[in-house]
Write a protein that holds these residues in place. Structure first.
Motif, PDB file in Angstrom:
ATOM      1  N   ALA A 161       0.582  16.486   9.608  1.00 47.49           N
ATOM      2  CA  ALA A 161       0.406  15.771   8.345  1.00 47.49           C
ATOM      3  C   ALA A 161      -0.453  14.532   8.585  1.00 47.49           C
ATOM      4  N   VAL A 162      -1.244  14.166   7.588  1.00 49.02           N
ATOM      5  CA  VAL A 162      -2.102  12.988   7.721  1.00 49.02           C
ATOM      6  C   VAL A 162      -2.205  12.286   6.368  1.00 49.02           C
ATOM      7  N   GLY A 163      -2.174  10.972   6.412  1.00 48.28           N
ATOM      8  CA  GLY A 163      -2.363  10.181   5.198  1.00 48.28           C
ATOM      9  C   GLY A 163      -3.804   9.751   5.063  1.00 48.28           C
ATOM     10  N   HIS A 189      -1.735  19.284   6.641  1.00 49.24           N
ATOM     11  CA  HIS A 189      -1.272  18.866   5.318  1.00 49.24           C
ATOM     12  C   HIS A 189      -1.780  17.448   5.063  1.00 49.24           C
ATOM     13  N   VAL A 190      -2.649  17.301   4.072  1.00 47.12           N
ATOM     14  CA  VAL A 190      -3.274  16.023   3.768  1.00 47.12           C
ATOM     15  C   VAL A 190      -2.558  15.383   2.584  1.00 47.12           C
ATOM     16  N   VAL A 191      -2.136  14.143   2.767  1.00 47.47           N
ATOM     17  CA  VAL A 191      -1.397  13.425   1.735  1.00 47.47           C
ATOM     18  C   VAL A 191      -2.263  12.288   1.209  1.00 47.47           C
ATOM     19  N   ARG A 192      -2.471  12.300  -0.101  1.00 48.45           N
ATOM     20  CA  ARG A 192      -3.213  11.211  -0.766  1.00 48.45           C
ATOM     21  C   ARG A 192      -2.286  10.589  -1.795  1.00 48.45           C
ATOM     22  N   ILE A 250       6.710  10.191   5.029  1.00 48.66           N
ATOM     23  CA  ILE A 250       8.001  10.407   5.684  1.00 48.66           C
ATOM     24  C   ILE A 250       8.563  11.768   5.287  1.00 48.66           C
ATOM     25  N   ASP A 251       8.459  12.121   4.004  1.00 48.75           N
ATOM     26  CA  ASP A 251       8.891  13.457   3.568  1.00 48.75           C
ATOM     27  C   ASP A 251       8.080  14.542   4.268  1.00 48.75           C
ATOM     28  N   ALA A 252       6.760  14.330   4.371  1.00 47.51           N
ATOM     29  CA  ALA A 252       5.896  15.334   5.005  1.00 47.51           C
ATOM     30  C   ALA A 252       6.194  15.485   6.491  1.00 47.51           C
ATOM     31  N   SER A 253       6.795  14.459   7.081  1.00 46.15           N
ATOM     32  CA  SER A 253       7.087  14.505   8.514  1.00 46.15           C
ATOM     33  C   SER A 253       8.326  15.320   8.850  1.00 46.15           C
ATOM     34  N   ARG A 254       9.125  15.690   7.855  1.00 45.61           N
ATOM     35  CA  ARG A 254      10.406  16.346   8.127  1.00 45.61           C
ATOM     36  C   ARG A 254      10.238  17.643   8.898  1.00 45.61           C
ATOM     37  N   ASN A 255       9.233  18.428   8.561  1.00 48.51           N
ATOM     38  CA  ASN A 255       9.011  19.708   9.234  1.00 48.51           C
ATOM     39  C   ASN A 255       7.681  19.723   9.978  1.00 48.51           C
ATOM     40  N   ALA A 256       7.181  18.546  10.315  1.00 48.04           N
ATOM     41  CA  ALA A 256       5.871  18.448  10.953  1.00 48.04           C
ATOM     42  C   ALA A 256       6.006  18.328  12.464  1.00 48.04           C
ATOM     43  N   GLN A 257       4.953  18.753  13.167  1.00 42.23           N
ATOM     44  CA  GLN A 257       4.847  18.494  14.598  1.00 42.23           C
ATOM     45  C   GLN A 257       4.381  17.075  14.865  1.00 42.23           C
ATOM     46  N   LEU A 258       3.570  16.558  13.948  1.00 40.18           N
ATOM     47  CA  LEU A 258       2.943  15.250  14.141  1.00 40.18           C
ATOM     48  C   LEU A 258       2.516  14.728  12.785  1.00 40.18           C
ATOM     49  N   VAL A 259       2.672  13.416  12.570  1.00 37.04           N
ATOM     50  CA  VAL A 259       2.136  12.778  11.370  1.00 37.04           C
ATOM     51  C   VAL A 259       1.145  11.715  11.831  1.00 37.04           C
ATOM     52  N   ALA A 285       9.832   7.994  10.460  1.00 31.66           N
ATOM     53  CA  ALA A 285       9.315   9.363  10.478  1.00 31.66           C
ATOM     54  C   ALA A 285      10.247  10.277  11.263  1.00 31.66           C
ATOM     55  N   HIS A 286      10.238  11.559  10.903  1.00 32.73           N
ATOM     56  CA  HIS A 286      11.109  12.563  11.532  1.00 32.73           C
ATOM     57  C   HIS A 286      10.418  13.315  12.662  1.00 32.73           C
TER      58      HIS A 286
END
Length: 295
Positions: A161-163, A189-192, A250-259, A285-286
């Protein structure tokens, strides 16, 4: 690899704590993907009533040499064990002297990536909660990954995930995130997250809000174009929302390998080297957090 230290070593802040061991394991997994050497660095901080003591002090102020030998043995064993369990990787260890944040910052000039455990003991006591992690992450001369110890962390099959907010630092973070997603062969997964001014949510209604969100998505698509040209096999999803960016990431990090985030974005105050979003992710972050800033 790109400007983020192609061929340069992965530097691990190591003190023998469980979280430092998790950081080392993360770094070894990363090295197995990209073939870079791994260097363990234990920062040996000598403290007396006069403060930090280093070379050049009077003999009566020198620290316990036995303690230093124990540290050297600890680091040597950790490097040897890592090399034995990861054949083919170049792993070495060393002991450095001085205040941990300053020494790691200096050492990062020769690194392509700096990896830290979220908490440690000895030289890294209170790392995540205190100022050391913020200082290292803000001032390092390469991307920094902070690893929080969790069971089977490296076995996650999730995304990277990336912001992205359009700032220069977030675009650097996006490039780093593309590289990591490609190395791991997982989606990006790109978060804007967009926090409009109050007048933009005025009485103009839902149609105007949708148009504003579409503008934000168009800006993201423009930023994605270069990365998709370089990494065409990376599957990309985009989440655009009018919300606080830290919460979405933080939500995107729940099932992520890396944020991945930039050290600060558009909302950062001039002169601040680490923005509030980066700091919140380091705390909440998770998954491991990568903070990217310009060299």
């Amino acid at each position: 690899m790109s400007e983020h230290g192609a061929g340069a070593e992965i530097l691990v802040g190591y003190d023998g704590s469980p979280d430092a061991a998790a950081a080392l394991e993360w770094a070894l997994d990363q090295a197995r993907r990209d073939g870079r050497p791994v260097r363990l660095a234990y920062v040996f901080e000598w403290l007396t009533v006069a403060g930090w003591v280093g070379p050049g002090v009077t003999p009566g102020m020198w620290p316990d040499e036995q303690a230093r030998r124990q540290v050297e043995e600890l680091v040597g064993k950790a490097a040897a064990d890592a090399a034995a369990t990861h054949p083919g990787l170049d792993v070495r260890g060393e002991v450095l002297d001085g205040p941990p944040a300053l020494i790691l910052e200096e050492a990062s000039t020769q690194a392509g990536l700096l990896v830290l455990g979220s908490r440690g003991h000895g030289g890294f006591a209170g790392l995540l909660a205190g100022s050391t992690a913020v200082n290292v992450t803000a001032h390092a001369h390469c991307p920094v990954v902070v690893v929080r110890r969790r069971p089977a962390e490296s076995d996650r099959a999730g995304h990277v995930a990336v912001g992205v907010d359009g700032s220069e630092h977030s675009l650097l973070a996006l490039g780093f995130a593309f590289e990591q997603a490609a190395l791991r062969r997982v989606p990006l997964h790109v978060v804007r997250a967009w926090q409009p001014r109050r007048e933009q949510w005025s009485l103009r209604g839902e149609q105007a809000r949708d148009a504003a969100l579409a503008d934000q998505r168009a800006e993201v698509d423009e930023a994605l174009r270069r990365g998709q040209e370089s990494f065409p096999d990376v599957e990309v999803t985009v989440e655009t929302a009018a919300a606080a960016p830290a919460g979405l990431l933080i939500d995107a990090s729940r099932n992520a390998q890396l944020v991945v985030v930039g050290s600060r974005g558009r909302g950062g105050l001039r002169g601040m080297l680490l923005g509030s979003v980066s700091q919140q992710l380091l705390q909440h972050a998770h998954c491991p957090v990568a903070v990217v800033r310009e060299r």
